[in-house]
Motif scaffolding. Structure first.
Motif, PDB file in Angstrom:
ATOM      1  N   LEU A   2       0.826  -1.211   0.000  1.00  0.00           N
ATOM      2  CA  LEU A   2       0.000   0.000   0.000  1.00  0.00           C
ATOM      3  C   LEU A   2       0.858   1.259   0.000  1.00  0.00           C
ATOM      4  N   SER A   3       1.989   1.214   0.681  1.00  0.00           N
ATOM      5  CA  SER A   3       2.888   2.366   0.710  1.00  0.00           C
ATOM      6  C   SER A   3       3.418   2.667  -0.687  1.00  0.00           C
ATOM      7  N   LEU A   4       3.810   1.629  -1.403  1.00  0.00           N
ATOM      8  CA  LEU A   4       4.309   1.825  -2.766  1.00  0.00           C
ATOM      9  C   LEU A   4       3.218   2.352  -3.698  1.00  0.00           C
ATOM     10  N   LEU A   5       2.017   1.788  -3.562  1.00  0.00           N
ATOM     11  CA  LEU A   5       0.895   2.262  -4.372  1.00  0.00           C
ATOM     12  C   LEU A   5       0.585   3.721  -4.044  1.00  0.00           C
ATOM     13  N   GLY A   6       0.606   4.068  -2.760  1.00  0.00           N
ATOM     14  CA  GLY A   6       0.359   5.451  -2.351  1.00  0.00           C
ATOM     15  C   GLY A   6       1.395   6.404  -2.906  1.00  0.00           C
ATOM     16  N   LEU A   7       2.670   5.997  -2.838  1.00  0.00           N
ATOM     17  CA  LEU A   7       3.730   6.836  -3.406  1.00  0.00           C
ATOM     18  C   LEU A   7       3.538   7.028  -4.907  1.00  0.00           C
ATOM     19  N   ALA A   8       3.174   5.949  -5.597  1.00  0.00           N
ATOM     20  CA  ALA A   8       2.954   6.043  -7.042  1.00  0.00           C
ATOM     21  C   ALA A   8       1.785   6.969  -7.369  1.00  0.00           C
ATOM     22  N   MET A   9       0.692   6.832  -6.651  1.00  0.00           N
ATOM     23  CA  MET A   9      -0.481   7.679  -6.917  1.00  0.00           C
ATOM     24  C   MET A   9      -0.211   9.146  -6.566  1.00  0.00           C
ATOM     25  N   THR A  10       0.507   9.367  -5.468  1.00  0.00           N
ATOM     26  CA  THR A  10       0.864  10.738  -5.095  1.00  0.00           C
ATOM     27  C   THR A  10       1.771  11.339  -6.162  1.00  0.00           C
ATOM     28  N   GLY A  11       2.776  10.586  -6.561  1.00  0.00           N
ATOM     29  CA  GLY A  11       3.700  11.058  -7.599  1.00  0.00           C
ATOM     30  C   GLY A  11       2.989  11.333  -8.913  1.00  0.00           C
ATOM     31  N   LEU A  12       2.085  10.456  -9.301  1.00  0.00           N
ATOM     32  CA  LEU A  12       1.330  10.651 -10.533  1.00  0.00           C
ATOM     33  C   LEU A  12       0.467  11.909 -10.448  1.00  0.00           C
ATOM     34  N   SER A  13      -0.177  12.112  -9.321  1.00  0.00           N
ATOM     35  CA  SER A  13      -1.013  13.307  -9.140  1.00  0.00           C
ATOM     36  C   SER A  13      -0.177  14.577  -9.216  1.00  0.00           C
ATOM     37  N   VAL A  14       0.983  14.563  -8.550  1.00  0.00           N
ATOM     38  CA  VAL A  14       1.867  15.732  -8.585  1.00  0.00           C
ATOM     39  C   VAL A  14       2.349  15.986 -10.004  1.00  0.00           C
ATOM     40  N   ILE A  34      -7.015  17.548  -5.799  1.00  0.00           N
ATOM     41  CA  ILE A  34      -7.531  16.859  -4.605  1.00  0.00           C
ATOM     42  C   ILE A  34      -6.738  15.575  -4.377  1.00  0.00           C
ATOM     43  N   GLY A  35      -6.314  14.931  -5.458  1.00  0.00           N
ATOM     44  CA  GLY A  35      -5.563  13.687  -5.362  1.00  0.00           C
ATOM     45  C   GLY A  35      -4.218  13.840  -4.677  1.00  0.00           C
ATOM     46  N   VAL A  36      -3.570  14.984  -4.860  1.00  0.00           N
ATOM     47  CA  VAL A  36      -2.245  15.182  -4.248  1.00  0.00           C
ATOM     48  C   VAL A  36      -2.318  15.057  -2.723  1.00  0.00           C
ATOM     49  N   PRO A  37      -3.145  15.853  -2.024  1.00  0.00           N
ATOM     50  CA  PRO A  37      -3.176  15.683  -0.566  1.00  0.00           C
ATOM     51  C   PRO A  37      -3.831  14.369  -0.131  1.00  0.00           C
ATOM     52  N   PHE A  38      -4.836  13.908  -0.888  1.00  0.00           N
ATOM     53  CA  PHE A  38      -5.514  12.670  -0.511  1.00  0.00           C
ATOM     54  C   PHE A  38      -4.551  11.487  -0.543  1.00  0.00           C
ATOM     55  N   PHE A  39      -3.889  11.293  -1.681  1.00  0.00           N
ATOM     56  CA  PHE A  39      -2.968  10.163  -1.789  1.00  0.00           C
ATOM     57  C   PHE A  39      -1.740  10.368  -0.906  1.00  0.00           C
ATOM     58  N   LEU A  41      -1.808  11.780   2.078  1.00  0.00           N
ATOM     59  CA  LEU A  41      -2.256  11.372   3.413  1.00  0.00           C
ATOM     60  C   LEU A  41      -2.375   9.853   3.507  1.00  0.00           C
ATOM     61  N   CYS A  42      -2.940   9.226   2.484  1.00  0.00           N
ATOM     62  CA  CYS A  42      -3.046   7.755   2.480  1.00  0.00           C
ATOM     63  C   CYS A  42      -1.667   7.111   2.573  1.00  0.00           C
ATOM     64  N   THR A  43      -0.700   7.675   1.863  1.00  0.00           N
ATOM     65  CA  THR A  43       0.667   7.161   1.913  1.00  0.00           C
ATOM     66  C   THR A  43       1.248   7.324   3.309  1.00  0.00           C
ATOM     67  N   ALA A  44       1.036   8.482   3.923  1.00  0.00           N
ATOM     68  CA  ALA A  44       1.546   8.730   5.274  1.00  0.00           C
ATOM     69  C   ALA A  44       0.942   7.735   6.266  1.00  0.00           C
ATOM     70  N   ILE A  45      -0.349   7.465   6.155  1.00  0.00           N
ATOM     71  CA  ILE A  45      -1.000   6.503   7.047  1.00  0.00           C
ATOM     72  C   ILE A  45      -0.434   5.099   6.827  1.00  0.00           C
ATOM     73  N   ALA A  46      -0.257   4.709   5.568  1.00  0.00           N
ATOM     74  CA  ALA A  46       0.290   3.379   5.268  1.00  0.00           C
ATOM     75  C   ALA A  46       1.709   3.245   5.809  1.00  0.00           C
ATOM     76  N   LEU A  47       2.517   4.289   5.661  1.00  0.00           N
ATOM     77  CA  LEU A  47       3.884   4.249   6.187  1.00  0.00           C
ATOM     78  C   LEU A  47       3.894   4.197   7.708  1.00  0.00           C
ATOM     79  N   TRP A  48       2.985   4.942   8.349  1.00  0.00           N
ATOM     80  CA  TRP A  48       2.888   4.910   9.811  1.00  0.00           C
ATOM     81  C   TRP A  48       2.521   3.509  10.287  1.00  0.00           C
ATOM     82  N   ARG A  49       1.553   2.904   9.627  1.00  0.00           N
ATOM     83  CA  ARG A  49       1.141   1.549  10.020  1.00  0.00           C
ATOM     84  C   ARG A  49       2.261   0.547   9.793  1.00  0.00           C
ATOM     85  N   LEU A  50       3.026   0.751   8.725  1.00  0.00           N
ATOM     86  CA  LEU A  50       4.159  -0.124   8.453  1.00  0.00           C
ATOM     87  C   LEU A  50       5.217   0.023   9.552  1.00  0.00           C
ATOM     88  N   ALA A  51       5.454   1.251   9.977  1.00  0.00           N
ATOM     89  CA  ALA A  51       6.472   1.512  11.003  1.00  0.00           C
ATOM     90  C   ALA A  51       6.063   0.985  12.373  1.00  0.00           C
TER      91      ALA A  51
END
Length: 157
Positions: A2-14, A34-39, A41-51
């Motif tokens: 999920l972290s990788l997918l989030g990074l990809a979606m955030t990067g694509l949006s940016v 809207i996708g930039v902050p949404f994805f 935030l999703c990436t940050a949550i996924a990374l937090w859960r991973l950590a």
């Protein structure tokens, strides 16, 4: 994953936003911005859960049921008024109905507080605990929680 997918979606949006691929003032441009902050935030949550994945998430004890995703302290068995299963989109959820006065004294997580109203509107009126990501199935979780609730709801004998 999920972290990788989030990074990809955030990067694509940016990239789409700064490359100007969406026409200025269009709905697609709004979606991208809207996708930039949404994805993000999703990436940050996924990374937090991973950590924090190596910590104990769910504990059943004579003191109560404690899920760090729901509350900081155990939910006392004496305050539990019911246990049930609620299902949505193939996901089974343990719904812990708690005495309203006791629930007010719990230190609920931000996510549990935010989800409380929408979950109630969808039919899950209680604090929701999922077995996803744990080493037990939903059926094992509800069986163990029910046994603890029955044994300790009136306090030790």
């Amino acid at each position: 994953m999920l972290s990788l997918l989030g990074l990809a979606m955030t990067g694509l949006s940016v990239w789409v936003a700064w490359a100007g691929l969406a026409p200025t003032g269009s709905f697609p441009q709004l979606v991208v911005w809207i996708g930039v902050p949404f994805f993000g935030l999703c990436t940050a949550i996924a990374l937090w859960r991973l950590a924090t994945a190596d910590r104990v998430v769910l504990t059943l004890s004579p003191d109560g049921i404690r899920d760090v995703r729901v509350a900081q302290e155990p939910i006392p068995w004496a305050a539990v008024t019911g246990l049930s299963t609620w299902s949505s989109h193939g996901q089974n959820v343990l719904v812990v109905a708690v005495d309203p006065e006791a629930e007010k004294r719990l230190t609920l997580t931000r996510m549990a507080r935010w989800a409380r109203g929408p979950n109630r509107a969808l039919g899950a009126d209680g604090l929701c605990i999922v077995a996803a990501g744990l080493s037990v199935t939903h059926d094992e979780l509800i069986a163990a929680a029910s046994a603890y609730a029955e044994a300790w709801s009136r306090g030790p004998t």
